[in-house]
Design a protein around this motif. Sequence first.
Motif, PDB file in Angstrom:
ATOM      1  N   ARG A  65       3.594   5.595   5.848  1.00 15.15           N
ATOM      2  CA  ARG A  65       4.903   6.047   6.332  1.00 15.15           C
ATOM      3  C   ARG A  65       5.518   5.001   7.251  1.00 15.15           C
ATOM      4  NH1 ARG A  65       8.366   8.366   4.411  1.00 15.15           N
ATOM      5  NH2 ARG A  65       9.099   9.511   6.189  1.00 15.15           N
ATOM      6  N   LEU A  66       4.714   4.430   8.140  1.00 13.52           N
ATOM      7  CA  LEU A  66       5.227   3.389   9.035  1.00 13.52           C
ATOM      8  C   LEU A  66       5.694   2.168   8.258  1.00 13.52           C
ATOM      9  CD1 LEU A  66       2.713   3.568  12.013  1.00 13.52           C
ATOM     10  CD2 LEU A  66       5.132   4.212  12.029  1.00 13.52           C
ATOM     11  N   SER A  67       5.086   1.929   7.119  1.00 17.54           N
ATOM     12  CA  SER A  67       5.472   0.764   6.315  1.00 17.54           C
ATOM     13  C   SER A  67       6.679   1.056   5.439  1.00 17.54           C
ATOM     14  CB  SER A  67       4.298   0.306   5.445  1.00 17.54           C
ATOM     15  OG  SER A  67       4.074   1.210   4.373  1.00 17.54           O
ATOM     16  N   GLY A  68       7.164   2.290   5.476  1.00 19.52           N
ATOM     17  CA  GLY A  68       8.374   2.618   4.740  1.00 19.52           C
ATOM     18  C   GLY A  68       8.159   3.320   3.416  1.00 19.52           C
ATOM     19  N   MET A  69       6.927   3.685   3.096  1.00 17.85           N
ATOM     20  CA  MET A  69       6.707   4.403   1.839  1.00 17.85           C
ATOM     21  C   MET A  69       7.419   5.751   1.909  1.00 17.85           C
ATOM     22  SD  MET A  69       3.189   5.525  -0.144  1.00 17.85           S
ATOM     23  CE  MET A  69       2.843   3.984  -0.990  1.00 17.85           C
ATOM     24  N   THR A  70       8.104   6.093   0.843  1.00 21.11           N
ATOM     25  CA  THR A  70       8.836   7.360   0.812  1.00 21.11           C
ATOM     26  C   THR A  70       7.859   8.525   0.706  1.00 21.11           C
ATOM     27  OG1 THR A  70       9.001   7.414  -1.597  1.00 21.11           O
ATOM     28  CG2 THR A  70      10.774   6.243  -0.401  1.00 21.11           C
ATOM     29  N   ARG A  72       8.216  10.908  -1.277  1.00 22.22           N
ATOM     30  CA  ARG A  72       8.064  11.149  -2.721  1.00 22.22           C
ATOM     31  C   ARG A  72       6.908  10.326  -3.281  1.00 22.22           C
ATOM     32  NH1 ARG A  72      12.236   9.447  -7.468  1.00 22.22           N
ATOM     33  NH2 ARG A  72      11.077  10.393  -9.150  1.00 22.22           N
ATOM     34  N   ASP A  73       6.897   9.030  -2.969  1.00 20.22           N
ATOM     35  CA  ASP A  73       5.820   8.169  -3.453  1.00 20.22           C
ATOM     36  C   ASP A  73       4.477   8.572  -2.846  1.00 20.22           C
ATOM     37  OD1 ASP A  73       7.489   6.699  -5.077  1.00 20.22           O
ATOM     38  OD2 ASP A  73       7.627   4.987  -3.708  1.00 20.22           O
ATOM     39  N   LEU A  74       4.497   8.894  -1.573  1.00 18.45           N
ATOM     40  CA  LEU A  74       3.260   9.272  -0.897  1.00 18.45           C
ATOM     41  C   LEU A  74       2.700  10.575  -1.471  1.00 18.45           C
ATOM     42  CD1 LEU A  74       1.411   8.214   1.257  1.00 18.45           C
ATOM     43  CD2 LEU A  74       2.800   9.370   2.972  1.00 18.45           C
ATOM     44  N   THR A  75       3.559  11.537  -1.710  1.00 16.65           N
ATOM     45  CA  THR A  75       3.127  12.809  -2.293  1.00 16.65           C
ATOM     46  C   THR A  75       2.567  12.583  -3.692  1.00 16.65           C
ATOM     47  OG1 THR A  75       4.767  13.989  -0.982  1.00 16.65           O
ATOM     48  CG2 THR A  75       3.889  15.131  -2.904  1.00 16.65           C
ATOM     49  N   ARG A  76       3.240  11.752  -4.463  1.00 17.55           N
ATOM     50  CA  ARG A  76       2.765  11.431  -5.814  1.00 17.55           C
ATOM     51  C   ARG A  76       1.414  10.732  -5.754  1.00 17.55           C
ATOM     52  NH1 ARG A  76       1.695  12.348 -10.739  1.00 17.55           N
ATOM     53  NH2 ARG A  76       1.929  10.654 -12.189  1.00 17.55           N
ATOM     54  N   TYR A  77       1.272   9.792  -4.852  1.00 14.84           N
ATOM     55  CA  TYR A  77       0.019   9.053  -4.718  1.00 14.84           C
ATOM     56  C   TYR A  77      -1.138   9.995  -4.392  1.00 14.84           C
ATOM     57  CZ  TYR A  77      -3.340   5.504  -3.401  1.00 14.84           C
ATOM     58  OH  TYR A  77      -4.473   4.726  -3.332  1.00 14.84           O
ATOM     59  N   ARG A  92      -2.388   2.343  -8.644  1.00 13.01           N
ATOM     60  CA  ARG A  92      -2.224   0.894  -8.476  1.00 13.01           C
ATOM     61  C   ARG A  92      -0.755   0.508  -8.622  1.00 13.01           C
ATOM     62  NH1 ARG A  92      -5.669  -0.872 -12.213  1.00 13.01           N
ATOM     63  NH2 ARG A  92      -7.403  -0.784 -10.768  1.00 13.01           N
ATOM     64  N   GLN A  93      -0.068   1.123  -9.572  1.00 11.65           N
ATOM     65  CA  GLN A  93       1.352   0.840  -9.788  1.00 11.65           C
ATOM     66  C   GLN A  93       2.172   1.224  -8.544  1.00 11.65           C
ATOM     67  OE1 GLN A  93       3.072   3.017 -13.056  1.00 11.65           O
ATOM     68  NE2 GLN A  93       4.755   1.539 -13.267  1.00 11.65           N
ATOM     69  N   ILE A  94       1.876   2.373  -7.959  1.00 11.62           N
ATOM     70  CA  ILE A  94       2.577   2.799  -6.739  1.00 11.62           C
ATOM     71  C   ILE A  94       2.336   1.796  -5.617  1.00 11.62           C
ATOM     72  CG2 ILE A  94       2.621   4.552  -4.904  1.00 11.62           C
ATOM     73  CD1 ILE A  94       2.056   6.646  -7.150  1.00 11.62           C
ATOM     74  N   MET A  95       1.095   1.349  -5.469  1.00 12.83           N
ATOM     75  CA  MET A  95       0.770   0.418  -4.387  1.00 12.83           C
ATOM     76  C   MET A  95       1.369  -0.971  -4.642  1.00 12.83           C
ATOM     77  SD  MET A  95      -0.474   2.397  -2.245  1.00 12.83           S
ATOM     78  CE  MET A  95      -0.931   1.273  -0.961  1.00 12.83           C
ATOM     79  N   HIS A  96       1.454  -1.388  -5.897  1.00 13.29           N
ATOM     80  CA  HIS A  96       2.117  -2.666  -6.200  1.00 13.29           C
ATOM     81  C   HIS A  96       3.595  -2.588  -5.816  1.00 13.29           C
ATOM     82  CE1 HIS A  96      -0.742  -5.354  -8.137  1.00 13.29           C
ATOM     83  NE2 HIS A  96      -1.292  -4.298  -8.711  1.00 13.29           N
ATOM     84  N   ALA A  97       4.243  -1.478  -6.138  1.00 11.02           N
ATOM     85  CA  ALA A  97       5.658  -1.311  -5.769  1.00 11.02           C
ATOM     86  C   ALA A  97       5.809  -1.315  -4.254  1.00 11.02           C
ATOM     87  CB  ALA A  97       6.213  -0.020  -6.369  1.00 11.02           C
TER      88      ALA A  97
END
Length: 129
Positions: A65-70, A72-77, A92-97
């Motif tokens: 969250r501090l790094s700016g991950m949304t 939505r992405d965090l919940t999906r991850y 891996r795709q989420i983390m690459h993005a």
Amino acid sequence: MATGTLTQERSALSVTAAAQVIGVSPHTLRYYEQQGLVRPARNASGHREYGEADLRRLVFLTRMRLSGMTMRDLTRYIALVEEGASTVPDRRQIMHAQRDRLTRRIRELTLALETTEYKLRVYDGHPEG
């Protein structure tokens, strides 16, 4: 978060204690629970108890969250993590993005810092310059 505190902690922690160890507010922990991102066990009295695995997850959530991950992405991850090992390619795709977003942001901040340092050198710190 104090260095070493997480690894030294062996017993379950209350919401307040876990929040203090991680360095966030109890409200933030409750929000993460409401979003299904962390599910601490409950003791015989019904109070939440954050164990080591919960604390590790909270550290991850907080850093992302501090790094700016949304959210939505965090919940999906997290949903993918809970589905198991077969989801590693999607995770891996989420983390690459996320890495790509961070790399762009670092470049932007580096340019802003260089501009600021240039202005300080040129104006020698004089506000009217």
